[in-house]
Scaffold this active site. Sequence first.
Site, short mmCIF file in Angstrom:
data_model
loop_
_atom_site.label_atom_id
_atom_site.label_comp_id
_atom_site.label_asym_id
_atom_site.label_seq_id
_atom_site.Cartn_x
_atom_site.Cartn_y
_atom_site.Cartn_z
CD GLN A 174 37.08 -20.20 5.38
OE1 GLN A 174 36.49 -20.43 4.35
NE2 GLN A 174 36.47 -20.15 6.54
N GLY A 175 42.30 -20.29 6.15
CA GLY A 175 42.99 -20.55 7.41
C GLY A 175 42.47 -19.70 8.54
CB SER B 87 39.77 -23.41 12.66
OG SER B 87 38.52 -23.16 12.12
CB SER C 30 39.11 -27.73 3.78
OG SER C 30 38.32 -28.05 4.89
CD GLU D 19 32.72 -21.62 5.09
OE1 GLU D 19 33.08 -20.63 5.76
OE2 GLU D 19 33.23 -22.74 5.19
C1 LIG Z 1 35.14 -31.01 7.48
C2 LIG Z 1 35.62 -29.75 8.09
C3 LIG Z 1 36.26 -28.80 7.33
C4 LIG Z 1 36.74 -27.62 7.90
N1 LIG Z 1 37.39 -26.74 7.10
C5 LIG Z 1 37.91 -25.61 7.65
C6 LIG Z 1 38.67 -24.71 6.85
O1 LIG Z 1 38.87 -24.93 5.67
N2 LIG Z 1 39.20 -23.62 7.43
C7 LIG Z 1 39.01 -23.34 8.76
O2 LIG Z 1 39.50 -22.31 9.21
N3 LIG Z 1 38.30 -24.17 9.56
C8 LIG Z 1 37.76 -25.31 9.03
N4 LIG Z 1 37.05 -26.20 9.83
C9 LIG Z 1 36.95 -25.92 11.27
C10 LIG Z 1 35.58 -25.57 11.78
O3 LIG Z 1 35.24 -24.27 11.42
C11 LIG Z 1 35.58 -25.79 13.30
O4 LIG Z 1 35.72 -27.18 13.53
C12 LIG Z 1 34.32 -25.30 13.96
O5 LIG Z 1 34.24 -23.90 13.92
C13 LIG Z 1 34.20 -25.77 15.41
O6 LIG Z 1 35.37 -25.57 16.17
P1 LIG Z 1 35.99 -26.74 17.06
O7 LIG Z 1 36.09 -27.92 16.16
O8 LIG Z 1 37.21 -26.21 17.68
O9 LIG Z 1 34.90 -27.08 18.16
P2 LIG Z 1 34.69 -26.28 19.53
O10 LIG Z 1 34.58 -24.83 19.26
O11 LIG Z 1 35.69 -26.71 20.54
O12 LIG Z 1 33.25 -26.81 19.95
C14 LIG Z 1 32.99 -28.06 20.63
C15 LIG Z 1 31.49 -28.15 20.94
O13 LIG Z 1 31.10 -27.09 21.82
C16 LIG Z 1 30.05 -26.33 21.26
N5 LIG Z 1 30.22 -24.90 21.61
C17 LIG Z 1 31.34 -24.16 21.54
N6 LIG Z 1 31.10 -22.89 21.90
C18 LIG Z 1 29.78 -22.81 22.20
C19 LIG Z 1 28.91 -21.78 22.63
N7 LIG Z 1 29.32 -20.52 22.81
N8 LIG Z 1 27.60 -22.07 22.83
C20 LIG Z 1 27.14 -23.34 22.63
N9 LIG Z 1 27.92 -24.35 22.22
C21 LIG Z 1 29.22 -24.10 22.01
C22 LIG Z 1 30.16 -26.53 19.77
O14 LIG Z 1 28.91 -26.32 19.13
C23 LIG Z 1 30.61 -27.98 19.67
O15 LIG Z 1 29.48 -28.81 19.78
C24 LIG Z 1 36.57 -27.38 9.28
C25 LIG Z 1 35.91 -28.34 10.07
C26 LIG Z 1 35.45 -29.53 9.49
C27 LIG Z 1 34.78 -30.53 10.37
#
Ligand SMILES: Cc1cc2nc3c(=O)[nH]c(=O)nc-3n(C[C@H](O)[C@H](O)[C@H](O)COP(=O)(O)OP(=O)(O)OC[C@H]3O[C@@H](n4cnc5c(N)ncnc54)[C@H](O)[C@@H]3O)c2cc1C
Lengths: 322, 381
Positions: B124-125, B127, B159, B242
Amino acid sequence: METEEFVLVRDLLRSFATRFRVGSADDVKPSLGAAAQEALGELGLAELRRSTPPAATVQECALLAEEHGSLPLATSLLGTALLAPELLRLVGVPAAPGRTPTIALARDLRFPAASPSPLVAWDSEGADEALCVLPDGTVTAVGLGPAAPSVDLLRTIRTALPSQHVVGRLDPAGHLRWQAYALIVVASELVGAARSFVAQSVGYARERAQYGRPVGSFQAVQHLLADATVLVEACTSASRYAAWSLDHESPQRALAAARVAKAEVNRSAVEAVYAGMQVFGGIAQTWEHIAHLYLRKVRVGATVLATTADLLTVLAEPEATR
Amino acid sequence: MTDTPLDFGDPADLNRLRTEFRTWLAEHPFPERHLDEPVPVFLHRWHRLLHSGGWVGLDVPERYGGRGLTALHQVAVSDELGACGAPGVPRIGYLAHALLEFASEDQRLRMLPRMLAGDEVWCQGFSEPGAGSDLAGMSTFAERRDDHYVVRGQKLWTSYAQYSDLCLLLARTDREGSPHRSITAFALPLDRAGVTVRPLRAANGDDEFCELFLDDVRLEESERVGSEGDGWPLAMTTVSYERNALDTGHLSKYGLLVERLRSTVRERADTLPDGLRSEIGQCQVDYEVLVAHARRRTAERLSGQPAGPESSVDKLLMTRAEQRLYETALKVFPEQLAEDGGELFGEYLYSRAASVYGGTSQIQRNLIAKRVLHLPSSGRP
Ligand SMILES: Cc1cc2nc3c(=O)[nH]c(=O)nc-3n(C[C@H](O)[C@H](O)[C@H](O)COP(=O)(O)OP(=O)(O)OC[C@H]3O[C@@H](n4cnc5c(N)ncnc54)[C@H](O)[C@@H]3O)c2cc1C
């Protein structure tokens, strides 16, 4: 019941609740309680579990208990209309003509222990005797003494007199069923209370303005209410599934599910009401506001029949059979 | 959500399926993981074995390679796997739902049977480095040229991309329009020219997630899923599914560990502190509540309600169950902390990701506040 029929019954209870709801703690008076109980009696809900097979499923009874919990009512739906009739049905004894039984619990409101004194008649608005289930499944009837003070202002509790006679005996499966049913019905009322109170606090958060905007637009408040919603949904899923299990699965499985539901509700219904009170702010801390009526109900309810500690100890052990 | 009685299925019918499945399991012991075999490779073998018995995609219509049963049958299978200590159901439920809802009939007929069989593995692409929680801020761009697209950009956290054949890719197809109408979904073959997959090492040492670099990758029109601009609703559908523990096959994984903790209560009755015993009881409550919740949501879905924003509730309940469970497991098996590198410790680390992947817990709360409780907006997002 057919769904349409159930919706009809539920709507009857709903309009009853809107009509007889308690507006504040000052409304809780014996005369009002008696009038409301009489009107509740006229709805005929005590018939739902009296016949075999019963007219309503456990799931339907649980939903009615939720409904009864959702507005502050000083009536005894649980004790006199749902619990006592089911107990008599399980024992196979018809209700004595002209008598309205409720159920008896230990003084600390848990399931009665081996030596049955002292007991209270729990949820005894409109009742004139109480049925007590001993740990060996023996069911006795006890007479009622004077009202006992209770923290839950909406619930009438009376002392139970020592005189008692044996009404009948539950067989082992019946005893499991009884415990599961009681846990489910009590848990469901608390679910209804928590759900409704959280909904009321959401409504308040939409209206109440500070800093020139509704307090419900602040993320800190939104997250508080979101968490409360998660807790309410967890309670709802657990209690409705347990109710369904009692309708369809073995009594052992149903009792396990009922214990899970009561344990979840004990913890989460109280937490959800705390969140709602926080959102109401200062007004929730006053005698006039209904918040404390809900808090009293869920806080006391969390100790009724089985406490969290009682339940977790049992649930930590694997079941003998799967 | 409904306040009339729910149908949780016919126990006799579900029990028949359970018995059938148990018989099959007895004849097909689950594979051993080879030394040094990466978990995804091992799980993929398991996936194919399960599929060979007809145990994948029970609720997917037969013409797409499933069994045309209900989601409650899928729950029963997941239950059974947990009960016998087998790996969970393959985590394809949410991708399958997205294709069922958005792909063309031709794509469904082509893609779903291969996805269910494990012939084609999907990732799933969504992020990107600059677009995590705020998916609308993505910058990967698919430029339309006559009958095809050319894609440039970078994806992150994809992932298991290194073990996958196809990627459900989101890219912007319009630089101007609102994000909710300018994002489009594609089925990107990962061996296509211009695609570079670079694995990242995770905190638990696994190489689960990857970076994906897309340099002028050509995608055919037939590789677009849904219409142009359908990417946002498709993404929302995918993540709704999901977020349900049922669709991701997590339930059985939790059930297995809870059982392991509960059997230590019996084995170590004399030495286990009371506090720990009730914590284990609490894990059992969390787990059983999650199972009841998954069943209730499944029953509601079968009565015609879509997954919807309530799935954020599911995700938060799943996170609650998982994080407490692994926290407790480390207390029950403290040697896992001393010996470093134990499998349980790795899973504990992964449980911390539960409140991040699939949308963080804060984002779930925002969604509940706005889309379930309809609280007033505080501005974007
Ligand atoms: C193990 C794992 C597997 C994953 N697999 C996939 C995958 O297969 N495909 C894919 O596309 N993505 C995948 N992801 C990505 C995942 O969806 C993102 O990490 C997640 O959506 C958070 O984005 P970020 O890491 O950029 O954090 P950020 O968005 O930068 O957030 C940082 C912090 O700020 C908080 N925050 C941000 N915006 C707000 C708001 N509006 N209000 C309150 N708090 C806020 C967040 O809660 C977090 O605590 C995976 C992540 C992990 C850890």
